[in-house]
Design a protein around this motif. Sequence first.
Motif, PDB file in Angstrom:
ATOM      1  N   ARG A 174      44.699  32.370  -1.609  1.00 34.74           N
ATOM      2  CA  ARG A 174      45.710  33.380  -1.299  1.00 34.74           C
ATOM      3  C   ARG A 174      45.111  34.510  -0.444  1.00 34.74           C
ATOM      4  O   ARG A 174      45.707  34.942   0.529  1.00 34.74           O
ATOM      5  N   ARG A 175      43.896  34.942  -0.829  1.00 41.77           N
ATOM      6  CA  ARG A 175      43.245  36.039  -0.096  1.00 41.77           C
ATOM      7  C   ARG A 175      42.965  35.645   1.352  1.00 41.77           C
ATOM      8  O   ARG A 175      43.191  36.426   2.270  1.00 41.77           O
TER       9      ARG A 175
ATOM     10  N   GLU B 124      50.231  31.944   1.700  1.00 42.78           N
ATOM     11  CA  GLU B 124      49.876  33.034   0.772  1.00 42.78           C
ATOM     12  C   GLU B 124      50.821  33.038  -0.429  1.00 42.78           C
ATOM     13  O   GLU B 124      50.387  33.177  -1.572  1.00 42.78           O
TER      14      GLU B 124
ATOM     15  N   ARG C 214      51.733  33.389   5.886  1.00 41.77           N
ATOM     16  CA  ARG C 214      52.503  34.012   4.802  1.00 41.77           C
ATOM     17  C   ARG C 214      53.029  32.947   3.845  1.00 41.77           C
ATOM     18  O   ARG C 214      52.996  33.114   2.624  1.00 41.77           O
TER      19      ARG C 214
ATOM     20  N   LYS D 170      47.098  36.114   7.908  1.00 45.66           N
ATOM     21  CA  LYS D 170      48.437  36.655   8.182  1.00 45.66           C
ATOM     22  C   LYS D 170      48.325  38.075   8.734  1.00 45.66           C
ATOM     23  O   LYS D 170      48.945  38.441   9.744  1.00 45.66           O
ATOM     24  N   SER D 171      47.495  38.878   8.052  1.00 41.76           N
ATOM     25  CA  SER D 171      47.357  40.282   8.414  1.00 41.76           C
ATOM     26  C   SER D 171      46.848  40.418   9.857  1.00 41.76           C
ATOM     27  O   SER D 171      47.371  41.204  10.641  1.00 41.76           O
ATOM     28  N   ASN D 172      45.854  39.607  10.237  1.00 45.89           N
ATOM     29  CA  ASN D 172      45.325  39.665  11.603  1.00 45.89           C
ATOM     30  C   ASN D 172      46.334  39.137  12.612  1.00 45.89           C
ATOM     31  O   ASN D 172      46.477  39.684  13.703  1.00 45.89           O
TER      32      ASN D 172
ATOM     33  N   HIS E 151      46.146  35.486   3.278  1.00 49.51           N
ATOM     34  CA  HIS E 151      46.604  36.870   3.461  1.00 49.51           C
ATOM     35  C   HIS E 151      45.861  37.531   4.634  1.00 49.51           C
ATOM     36  O   HIS E 151      46.457  38.205   5.470  1.00 49.51           O
ATOM     37  N   SER E 152      44.558  37.287   4.700  1.00 49.01           N
ATOM     38  CA  SER E 152      43.724  37.868   5.753  1.00 49.01           C
ATOM     39  C   SER E 152      44.156  37.346   7.132  1.00 49.01           C
ATOM     40  O   SER E 152      44.290  38.113   8.081  1.00 49.01           O
TER      41      SER E 152
ATOM     42  N   GLU F  88      49.449  39.354  12.488  1.00 49.19           N
ATOM     43  CA  GLU F  88      50.460  40.399  12.713  1.00 49.19           C
ATOM     44  C   GLU F  88      49.946  41.488  13.655  1.00 49.19           C
ATOM     45  O   GLU F  88      50.714  42.056  14.431  1.00 49.19           O
ATOM     46  N   VAL F  89      48.636  41.767  13.575  1.00 51.14           N
ATOM     47  CA  VAL F  89      48.045  42.793  14.460  1.00 51.14           C
ATOM     48  C   VAL F  89      48.257  42.402  15.926  1.00 51.14           C
ATOM     49  O   VAL F  89      48.526  43.259  16.770  1.00 51.14           O
ATOM     50  N   PHE F  90      48.119  41.082  16.219  1.00 52.78           N
ATOM     51  CA  PHE F  90      48.173  40.653  17.611  1.00 52.78           C
ATOM     52  C   PHE F  90      49.545  40.092  18.014  1.00 52.78           C
ATOM     53  O   PHE F  90      49.685  39.547  19.099  1.00 52.78           O
TER      54      PHE F  90
END
Lengths: 341, 111
Positions: B54-55, B80, B77, B61-63, B58-59, B65-67
């Motif tokens: 999951r972590r 996750e 997601r 997904k988070s990156n 998540h990581s 979204e940044v780009f």
Amino acid sequence: MNDITGHLLIVDDNKVNRLLMSRSVELLGHKASVAENGKIAMEMLSSNSFDILLLDIEMPEMDGFEVLEALKANPHLRDLPVIVTSSVEGLDNIVRCIELGAEDYIPKPVNKILLNARVSSCLEKKRLHDEQKRLLNRFATAEVAQDLQESGFSIGGKRLTATVLFCDIRDFTSISESMSPEATIELLNMYYTLMFDAVSSQGGIISLMVGDGLMAIFGAPKAIENPAQSAVSAAQDMRNMTALLNEESALSGQPQLKIGFGIATGEVVAGYAGTQDRAIYTCIGKTVNLAARLEAYTKVAGVDVLLDEETRKHLADPDACTVIPSVDLKGFSKALNVYAL
Amino acid sequence: MIAPVLDPSVFAELSDTMGEDFARELVTTFLDETPQMLATLTDAAARGDGDGFRRAAHSLKSNAEVFGAGRLADLARGLELGGLPDGSAPLQELQQTVAVTCDALGQLIHE
């Protein structure tokens, strides 16, 4: 750029996020430090001072929830503002962050304008809080300020064993009559400074100041190992400092100070007395009366320091005291043995 | 509807607000870090480590979204929230999406 700048600790296990957050924070004019997980962050917080924590939730080793819990349990860190910056899924997780004490939640990717507003607001709140703390420390002793911060304020007291010390300057009224009001205040301030130092360095607190009289408490609100010995050591320190002060005064023709001390140990009721708007930390009870009476009796006995039996018993060297047997003190039905130091 | 691989306006905005050099450096960091993030995810799946999986998702997904890497963000997601996957198909799809996303980002910073 901001008027108030701060040092922010960014906690995130993801390198891209750490770089991005650091850059955002620096572009806003603040200083940024980074930690790769909660465990490293807690280590950094224990040795460095930060103004705000920008905290990710999903992290290995120690996640954001665990960090929030650890901060809450630490009296030194629980006031540190935390802004959670995360893309954690689920409203319940966000609610949990706020319930655990987070100041705010900003979803990732972090909007720079929103971050600026939140950080500025947190820094302003922290500034006000720090100012409040400074004021509290100025008008209350460090121990009382700490007690208030940890337990909150409530009128009322609890029974505990403590040592109470009373002292005053002999014949202060006649000394001050020969001095200008400015010189009198200066002398009093000098005396207060010495007395506060002596009392606080032995772990006691000054509870009352009335003219040239002081009441100090040892063992409350914070328990100390041997309150009786601490109070006696404070009186001895004070006596030594007064001797030095008198040597200086003699050179400039200033009056000599003579101070009387009364010290008693036993049960007291200690707590905040007054009203919701104005109160002091003090203690009352027979022990307090006894210390006051002993101080008054130093004039009769012609000694500097008088102790009760309970205080003497707890001293490292009880035999160093001289007994004055069967003294009748006002308010006490039985005659008491008291001890001169 | 399947999200586009990359929304170039997100990188443009990143360049505007953070500086062009920094935005390129950030993409390079992502390209360098991605193989490790994918390895962490597949290792966690192989070990049956739900939290680690999951972590890692998540990581990613988070990156993404940044780009503005919408397709990768959606897939990550899904992983996750969905927990450990049945079979290898979801991971293969993720690997392919990571590859096309990295290509697109690489082209963007070399334009």
